[in-house]
Design a protein around this motif. Sequence first.
Motif, mmCIF file in Angstrom:
data_model
loop_
_atom_site.group_PDB
_atom_site.id
_atom_site.type_symbol
_atom_site.label_atom_id
_atom_site.label_comp_id
_atom_site.label_asym_id
_atom_site.label_seq_id
_atom_site.Cartn_x
_atom_site.Cartn_y
_atom_site.Cartn_z
ATOM 1 N N SER A 252 0.824 -1.207 0.000
ATOM 2 C CA SER A 252 0.000 0.000 0.000
ATOM 3 C C SER A 252 0.856 1.255 0.000
ATOM 4 O O SER A 252 1.988 1.260 0.506
ATOM 5 N N ALA A 253 0.302 2.313 -0.571
ATOM 6 C CA ALA A 253 0.942 3.628 -0.546
ATOM 7 C C ALA A 253 -0.138 4.686 -0.672
ATOM 8 O O ALA A 253 -1.200 4.435 -1.261
ATOM 9 N N ALA A 254 0.113 5.855 -0.098
ATOM 10 C CA ALA A 254 -0.873 6.935 -0.106
ATOM 11 C C ALA A 254 -0.460 8.033 -1.071
ATOM 12 O O ALA A 254 0.716 8.399 -1.149
ATOM 13 N N THR A 255 -1.430 8.560 -1.799
ATOM 14 C CA THR A 255 -1.197 9.742 -2.623
ATOM 15 C C THR A 255 -1.358 10.983 -1.752
ATOM 16 O O THR A 255 -1.922 10.929 -0.666
ATOM 17 N N VAL A 256 -0.856 12.112 -2.222
ATOM 18 C CA VAL A 256 -0.955 13.360 -1.478
ATOM 19 C C VAL A 256 -1.699 14.385 -2.324
ATOM 20 O O VAL A 256 -1.904 14.206 -3.524
ATOM 21 N N ASP A 257 -2.107 15.458 -1.688
ATOM 22 C CA ASP A 257 -2.735 16.554 -2.427
ATOM 23 C C ASP A 257 -1.674 17.284 -3.238
ATOM 24 O O ASP A 257 -0.582 17.578 -2.721
ATOM 25 N N PRO A 258 -1.952 17.591 -4.504
ATOM 26 C CA PRO A 258 -0.994 18.375 -5.290
ATOM 27 C C PRO A 258 -0.771 19.740 -4.646
ATOM 28 O O PRO A 258 -1.710 20.384 -4.190
ATOM 29 N N GLN A 259 0.480 20.161 -4.603
ATOM 30 C CA GLN A 259 0.824 21.453 -4.023
ATOM 31 C C GLN A 259 1.662 22.240 -5.010
ATOM 32 O O GLN A 259 2.586 21.705 -5.614
ATOM 33 N N PHE A 260 1.312 23.520 -5.148
ATOM 34 C CA PHE A 260 2.035 24.358 -6.098
ATOM 35 C C PHE A 260 1.889 25.809 -5.681
ATOM 36 O O PHE A 260 0.776 26.290 -5.469
ATOM 37 N N THR A 261 2.996 26.511 -5.536
ATOM 38 C CA THR A 261 2.950 27.937 -5.208
ATOM 39 C C THR A 261 3.856 28.710 -6.157
ATOM 40 O O THR A 261 4.913 28.227 -6.564
ATOM 41 N N LEU A 262 3.424 29.911 -6.496
ATOM 42 C CA LEU A 262 4.188 30.808 -7.366
ATOM 43 C C LEU A 262 4.087 32.214 -6.810
ATOM 44 O O LEU A 262 3.006 32.671 -6.451
ATOM 45 N N ASP A 263 5.220 32.892 -6.724
ATOM 46 C CA ASP A 263 5.247 34.278 -6.259
ATOM 47 C C ASP A 263 6.231 35.053 -7.126
ATOM 48 O O ASP A 263 7.254 34.513 -7.555
ATOM 49 N N ILE A 264 5.923 36.309 -7.383
ATOM 50 C CA ILE A 264 6.773 37.169 -8.209
ATOM 51 C C ILE A 264 7.150 38.410 -7.425
ATOM 52 O O ILE A 264 6.311 39.004 -6.738
ATOM 53 N N ASP A 265 8.401 38.782 -7.518
ATOM 54 C CA ASP A 265 8.884 40.035 -6.928
ATOM 55 C C ASP A 265 9.674 40.791 -7.991
ATOM 56 O O ASP A 265 10.301 40.180 -8.861
ATOM 57 N N VAL A 266 9.641 42.104 -7.920
ATOM 58 C CA VAL A 266 10.421 42.950 -8.826
ATOM 59 C C VAL A 266 11.196 43.947 -7.978
ATOM 60 O O VAL A 266 10.611 44.811 -7.314
ATOM 61 N N ALA A 267 12.525 43.800 -7.975
ATOM 62 C CA ALA A 267 13.372 44.663 -7.153
ATOM 63 C C ALA A 267 14.807 44.561 -7.642
ATOM 64 O O ALA A 267 15.199 43.562 -8.254
ATOM 65 N N ALA A 268 15.596 45.557 -7.334
ATOM 66 C CA ALA A 268 17.004 45.553 -7.727
ATOM 67 C C ALA A 268 17.803 44.544 -6.915
ATOM 68 O O ALA A 268 18.825 44.029 -7.378
ATOM 69 N N THR A 269 17.322 44.243 -5.698
ATOM 70 C CA THR A 269 17.982 43.261 -4.834
ATOM 71 C C THR A 269 16.982 42.183 -4.443
ATOM 72 O O THR A 269 15.779 42.299 -4.719
ATOM 73 N N ASP A 270 17.470 41.150 -3.777
ATOM 74 C CA ASP A 270 16.637 40.010 -3.397
ATOM 75 C C ASP A 270 15.692 40.430 -2.276
ATOM 76 O O ASP A 270 16.005 40.310 -1.091
ATOM 77 N N THR A 271 14.514 40.924 -2.686
ATOM 78 C CA THR A 271 13.561 41.509 -1.738
ATOM 79 C C THR A 271 12.142 41.067 -2.093
ATOM 80 O O THR A 271 11.811 40.927 -3.271
ATOM 81 N N GLU A 272 11.310 40.867 -1.070
ATOM 82 C CA GLU A 272 9.902 40.579 -1.303
ATOM 83 C C GLU A 272 9.167 41.886 -1.617
ATOM 84 O O GLU A 272 9.307 42.873 -0.893
ATOM 85 N N THR A 273 8.397 41.893 -2.692
ATOM 86 C CA THR A 273 7.663 43.095 -3.094
ATOM 87 C C THR A 273 6.222 42.740 -3.428
ATOM 88 O O THR A 273 5.854 41.571 -3.522
#
Length: 259
Positions: free
Chosen positions: A88-109
Amino acid sequence: TINPGSDASDTQYAIAISPDAFASTTNYVQNDSTIGSTLGSEDWQTYAQWSGASGFLVIGLETNTTYTVKVKARQGDFTETGWGPTASAATVDPQFTLDIDVAATDTETSPPYLITFTEITPGTVATSVERVWVDISTNAASGAVVSIKGQNGALTSTKTGESLASSTADLASVSSGFGLQGISVTQASGGPLAIKNAYNQGGDNVGQIATAFADVFDSGSAALTAGRGSFVLKAKASVITAPAADYTESLVISAFGIF
């Protein structure tokens, strides 16, 4: 994955599968890896046809469900074993996330997302002030892809009616152009996230931003946790390009998992 033991190589196997441990439901894995209610002669396959030691993925399972499987074998006419032990084996719920940021440095926007050029001097390659940062995570077993397209496939000015067409090119060696260059990729685990070859270039080399989606990042054939990729835009105007402050393009970013 089937365990053939010491069976001859021409032994064929049938696979039964059930979402309730065969209490009231028995289905069968078909020869195309889907599930069906009947077991046809074509659904008996050899160990090699069932993908050998590497196994195969059963297609069309419900999410968040425990499936039980069992196997029986035959070799030649008038032979067939009973069903073997279950696994036996169990399936899982599909998971998917996408986020976009626009900045000159590595920053959440947050939106609105605007990418700017300080100035595009004729004959000189300009790089966008900001990077576009794309975050992606998924449990898709076969990986994930990030694709990008443009509305016009060019930086276009309404005022002048002129455009800087996008293409895959070394902008340092052409008279004008516009494109995308991948800069960085990281991840917490899985993948790894990678820049596709057409966009993974140094110097002033860019990949085309067409009006049809093109893949820019992918995680290979693996799930990905906290992947983050970034890219810049580059542009070059020729000495005869009419000047204006409204050369623009709208980008669409799409991402999907391969479950």
